[in-house]
Design a protein around this motif. Structure first.
Motif, short mmCIF file in Angstrom:
data_model
loop_
_atom_site.label_atom_id
_atom_site.label_comp_id
_atom_site.label_asym_id
_atom_site.label_seq_id
_atom_site.Cartn_x
_atom_site.Cartn_y
_atom_site.Cartn_z
N ASN A 252 0.84 -1.21 0.00
CA ASN A 252 0.00 0.00 0.00
C ASN A 252 0.87 1.25 0.00
N LYS B 45 2.29 1.73 -3.28
CA LYS B 45 1.21 1.96 -4.25
C LYS B 45 0.69 3.40 -4.18
N ASP C 236 4.93 6.21 4.79
CA ASP C 236 4.97 6.71 3.42
C ASP C 236 4.78 8.21 3.45
N LEU D 176 -10.96 1.67 8.10
CA LEU D 176 -10.05 1.14 7.09
C LEU D 176 -9.81 -0.36 7.23
N THR E 252 -13.15 -1.90 2.34
CA THR E 252 -13.20 -0.46 2.57
C THR E 252 -12.06 0.21 1.82
N GLN E 253 -12.44 1.19 1.05
CA GLN E 253 -11.42 1.98 0.36
C GLN E 253 -11.76 3.45 0.55
N VAL E 254 -10.71 4.25 0.76
CA VAL E 254 -10.94 5.65 1.10
C VAL E 254 -11.55 6.42 -0.08
N GLY F 264 -6.74 -2.67 -6.43
CA GLY F 264 -6.84 -3.14 -5.03
C GLY F 264 -8.22 -3.67 -4.74
N THR F 265 -8.30 -4.42 -3.66
CA THR F 265 -9.55 -5.10 -3.34
C THR F 265 -10.23 -4.54 -2.10
N GLY F 266 -9.50 -3.81 -1.30
CA GLY F 266 -10.09 -3.34 -0.04
C GLY F 266 -10.09 -4.44 1.01
N GLY G 109 -6.95 -6.08 1.93
CA GLY G 109 -5.60 -6.22 2.48
C GLY G 109 -5.49 -5.83 3.94
N LEU G 110 -6.05 -4.67 4.30
CA LEU G 110 -5.92 -4.22 5.69
C LEU G 110 -6.78 -5.06 6.63
P1 ADP Z 1 -6.54 -2.28 -1.17
O1 ADP Z 1 -5.26 -1.56 -1.01
O2 ADP Z 1 -6.41 -3.61 -1.81
O3 ADP Z 1 -7.64 -1.47 -1.72
P2 ADP Z 1 -6.44 -2.35 1.68
O4 ADP Z 1 -7.35 -2.96 2.67
O5 ADP Z 1 -5.02 -2.72 1.73
O6 ADP Z 1 -7.07 -2.67 0.28
O7 ADP Z 1 -6.57 -0.80 1.82
C1 ADP Z 1 -7.85 -0.24 1.93
C2 ADP Z 1 -7.81 1.22 1.57
O8 ADP Z 1 -7.08 1.95 2.53
C3 ADP Z 1 -7.12 1.54 0.28
O9 ADP Z 1 -7.96 1.35 -0.82
C4 ADP Z 1 -6.77 3.01 0.48
O10 ADP Z 1 -7.90 3.80 0.22
C5 ADP Z 1 -6.43 3.07 1.93
N1 ADP Z 1 -5.01 2.95 2.20
C6 ADP Z 1 -4.32 1.86 2.59
N2 ADP Z 1 -3.02 2.12 2.76
C7 ADP Z 1 -2.86 3.43 2.46
C8 ADP Z 1 -1.73 4.31 2.45
N3 ADP Z 1 -0.51 3.88 2.77
N4 ADP Z 1 -1.93 5.58 2.07
C9 ADP Z 1 -3.17 5.98 1.76
N5 ADP Z 1 -4.27 5.21 1.76
C10 ADP Z 1 -4.12 3.97 2.09
#
Ligand code: ADP
Length: 721
Positions: A435, A438, A467, A480, A485-487, A497-499, A501-502
């Motif tokens: 992330n 990315k 980052d 998150l 969930t994606q911002v 991305g799939t939302g 990972g976190l």
């Molecule tokens: P993915 O990255 O596959 O969409 P994640 O669960 O890893 O799924 O992340 C969810 C969301 O959190 C991302 O879509 C992004 O909006 C936000 N996010 C995660 N890591 C970061 C980061 N380092 N900087 C900014 N936003 C982030």
């Protein structure tokens, strides 16, 4: 003279008469008392367990015995010659004097009475006094004898009995119960207690009557039966019966217990409210039971639904992985086949999309396993430092390719080895670092690893991935770690991305005995951190690299190794890329080795054959288990790659047939090659008699690694290319 003589004579007679009528009190008393006593009585006077005090007609004490002195607590000498009224308290004295007088004169009947003496030591003695007039032989009253019996003890018990009775009465009143004493014929001898507000439970209603007139016929029968039982067992019996009154039906309880052979005690109580409560409780329990049953049914349905979901996921992942294997494998071959720039771009797009799709499947599978509680963590002694180094070096490369700085700060005290699950540690690190790289367009990304606490048998570590630039608004940070969930959706379109990972990282961090969180400021960047616990390793410590003498010094990572990528997200991509750069054709180097591939999917068959060829291995392919068994009968093979799900005869059945035919003399290596990636699949393959398990999609690296376990040197041969 004669007159004088006659007068003297008359006077003498009169005097004598008067003397006779009124003798001197003391003398007369003495004579009478002595006459009364006699010898035996005289003895008795002293020895009887009764106090005696005798007074003459004037009330003067003439005789007392020892016991009387003792009862009064007064010496004999003090009493003798004194009026008896002088011996009692002053306030009563006058009245007593008169009473004695009246009794002497026969005006008052002599009835026993009680008197209390207070001794000098404060002791109280109560006596019952029986008086008796003393008469002379002519019947004249000459005095009185007072016999005193000590009744102190009796009075005390009488008082105690009275006290008991009073208490009992109070108890009867305090209880709502009606206490009855009955005789054999059910007549009520005594009734106590009861309740005014209850028209049935009234003592006055029962007293002097018979139960037969008071109880309904049914209740009476019950009572008689209970009495019979009590007689046999001598234990308490309880009878319940109903009475209809103005307020409606009331329920009563009668406790029967024997008092003596002829009498009974019956305690009657109104239990209408208790019965109603009991009924309410029963209804409630029934309702609960029904609810529980419903819940259990719902739970069974939910469990079945979960089972179906898992099965669906397993099937879906199998179905998708099989064609994905084809898409990714063929795309790799395509990319290495000398395409023109336009075709190259198309093929690369296909590859990227395929990679994302595979990542999505892997994430979904991971999450469903974690949610089903089926994810088991490894507990192996692994190299902590190299695991971190390998993962960071991979992202250092990606960061560099994007023009970003990558810094890594590993605490110098971090142990060389640890006991835990390196794969899952790598997965969380990969998610966070992925992330960071990315979402960062310029500036710096990096990893810091430090020790939180060190225990006797383990260690807790904290990893922080930072980052720059994009950041996450405070309002978004909380959710998150939820799934999908994606911002910002535009970012998703931009970065993919799939939302998931976190969400997976959070679950994994918790499984690793730690936690996860972040600090972030929009426009400045984010710091994602997680903690994890590991056991103590038996590995020897090696000196920390000179470039990282302290945790505060950040060392640039310059990766020199080709990353051995095992993280799910980029596994296939990198592996296949390596393969794509290898020469398309290779002549077999293990000339005598021959592999049999059983695989029903035509494209996958072609890919695997090609990969085997690249590894320098000769191979034949068949499309189901039956053909595999037949092929093995015709020719000798060194290893079988066995797909599990095939038409006609599947891999499990074929393995069983092969194992039954070879007996103990020979053991053919069979590796499962399957898209089934659910928990337990590996165990199922091994249980069926296979020796190893390779999950699809299979790239060159993965195949080489797996085969190297059975054909040593195959890895070296291919790596040399
Ligand atoms: P993915 O990255 O596959 O969409 P994640 O669960 O890893 O799924 O992340 C969810 C969301 O959190 C991302 O879509 C992004 O909006 C936000 N996010 C995660 N890591 C970061 C980061 N380092 N900087 C900014 N936003 C982030």
């Amino acid at each position: 003279m004669a007159l004088f003589a006659a007068l003297s004579c008359v006077a003498a007679l009169i005097w004598m008469f008067v003397r006779m009528r009124r003798p001197a009190a003391g003398q007369e008393f003495k004579a009478a008392a002595e006459a009364f006593d006699g010898d035996i009585v005289g003895n008795l006077f002293e020895t009887a367990p009764i106090g005696y005090l005798e007074i003459d007609r004037e009330g003067i004490v003439r005789r007392v015995n020892r016991l009387e002195c003792k009862l009064r607590g007064v010496e004999e000498s003090v009493m003798l010659g004194v009026h008896c009224a002088e011996l009692i308290s002053e306030v009563e004295r006058e009245r007593y004097r008169e009473q004695i007088q009246r009794r002497m004169e026969g005006h008052t009947a002599l009835v026993p009475y009680q008197r209390e003496y207070v001794h000098e030591d404060g002791r109280n003695v109560t006596v019952e006094v029986h008086e008796q007039l003393l008469r002379n032989q002519s019947g004249w009253v000459v005095g009185m004898r007072m016999a005193s019996i000590d009744v102190t003890e009796r009075k005390f018990s009488e008082h105690a009995a009275y006290q008991n009775a009073t208490e009992l009465r109070a108890l009867f009143q305090a209880f709502p119960d009606l206490f009855l004493r009955l005789d054999k014929s059910e007549a009520v001898l005594d009734a106590n207690g009861g309740q005014r507000t209850d028209s049935f439970l009234r003592a006055d209603k029962f007293l002097g009557r018979n139960l037969q007139d008071l109880l309904p016929a049914g209740a009476l029968t019950q009572v008689r039966e209970a009495q019979q039982k009590v007689r046999n067992s001598n234990a308490l019996e309880i009878v319940e019966f109903g009475i209809e009154d103005l307020l409606g039906g009331q329920t009563y309880e009668m406790r029967l217990l024997p008092l003596n052979w002829d009498e009974w005690i019956a305690v009657v109580r109104n239990i209408t409210a208790r019965k109603a409560n009991e009924q309410r409780l029963k209804d409630y329990a029934l309702e609960l039971e029904q609810k529980n049953e419903e819940l259990e049914k719902a739970l069974a349905v939910a469990r079945e639904a979960t089972r179906m979901k898992s099965r669906f996921l397993a099937n879906m992942s199998h179905e998708i992985r099989t064609p994905m294997n084809g898409v990714l494998g063929m795309t790799d071959f395509l990319l290495g086949s000398g395409l023109n720039p336009e075709q190259q771009e198309y093929a690369e797009s296909i590859k990227r999309s395929g990679d994302s799709l595979l990542a999505l499947i892997n994430d979904t599978l991971d999450l469903s396993r974690i949610e089903a509680g089926k994810l088991r963590l490894d507990s192996v002694d692994f190299s902590l430092r190299s695991t971190i180094a390998e993962t960071t070096s991979m992202f250092a490369l990606q960061a560099r390719a994007k023009g970003l700085d990558f810094v890594s700060a590993i605490a110098p005290g971090l142990p060389e080895g640890a006991v835990g699950d390196p794969g899952r540690l790598r997965q969380v690190l990969t998610n966070l670092l992925g992330n960071a790289v990315k979402f960062t367009e310029r500036g710096q990304v990096g990893l810091k690893a430090e020790i939180v606490s060190q225990m006797r048998d383990g260690i807790q570590l904290k990893f922080t991935v930072h980052d720059s630039v994009i950041g996450i608004p405070a309002g978004e940070q909380g959710r998150l770690f939820d799934t999908f969930t994606q911002v910002d959706e535009s970012n998703t379109r931009k970065y993919g991305g799939t939302g998931l990972g976190l969400a997976i990282s959070k679950q994994l961090a918790e499984l690793l005995g730690g936690d996860i969180g972040l600090e972030s400021e929009p426009g400045k960047g984010s710091r994602f951190w997680f903690t994890a616990s590991f056991g103590k390793s038996a590995r020897p410590e090696v000196a920390a690299p000179a470039a990282t003498p302290s945790a505060k010094v950040e060392a640039r990572v310059r990766p020199t190794l080709t990353p051995r990528v095992t993280a799910a997200k980029s596994q296939t991509g990198t592996a296949q890329r390596t393969e794509a750069q290898a020469p398309a054709q290779a002549s077999p180097q293990h000339g005598s080795m021959r592999i049999l591939l059983a695989e029903d999917n035509e494209i996958n068959q072609r890919i695997t054959l090609r990969l085997l060829q690249k590894l320098g291995l000769a191979a034949d392919a068949v499309v189901n288990g039956r053909e595999a068994v037949e092929a093995l009968a015709k020719r000798k093979y060194d290893l079988v790659l066995m797909d599990c799900q095939m038409p006609d005869m599947d891999g499990f059945e074929a393995t069983a047939v092969i194992r039954s035919r070879e007996g103990n003399s020979h053991h053919l290596t069979i590796c499962a090659l399957t898209a089934n990636a659910m928990e337990g699949d590996r165990e199922r393959c091994l249980a069926a008699g296979m020796d190893d398990y390779i999950s699809k999609p299979v790239g060159l690296e993965k195949l080489r690694e797996a085969l190297d376990r059975w054909i040593p040197g195959v890895g070296v041969a291919a790596a040399g290319r």
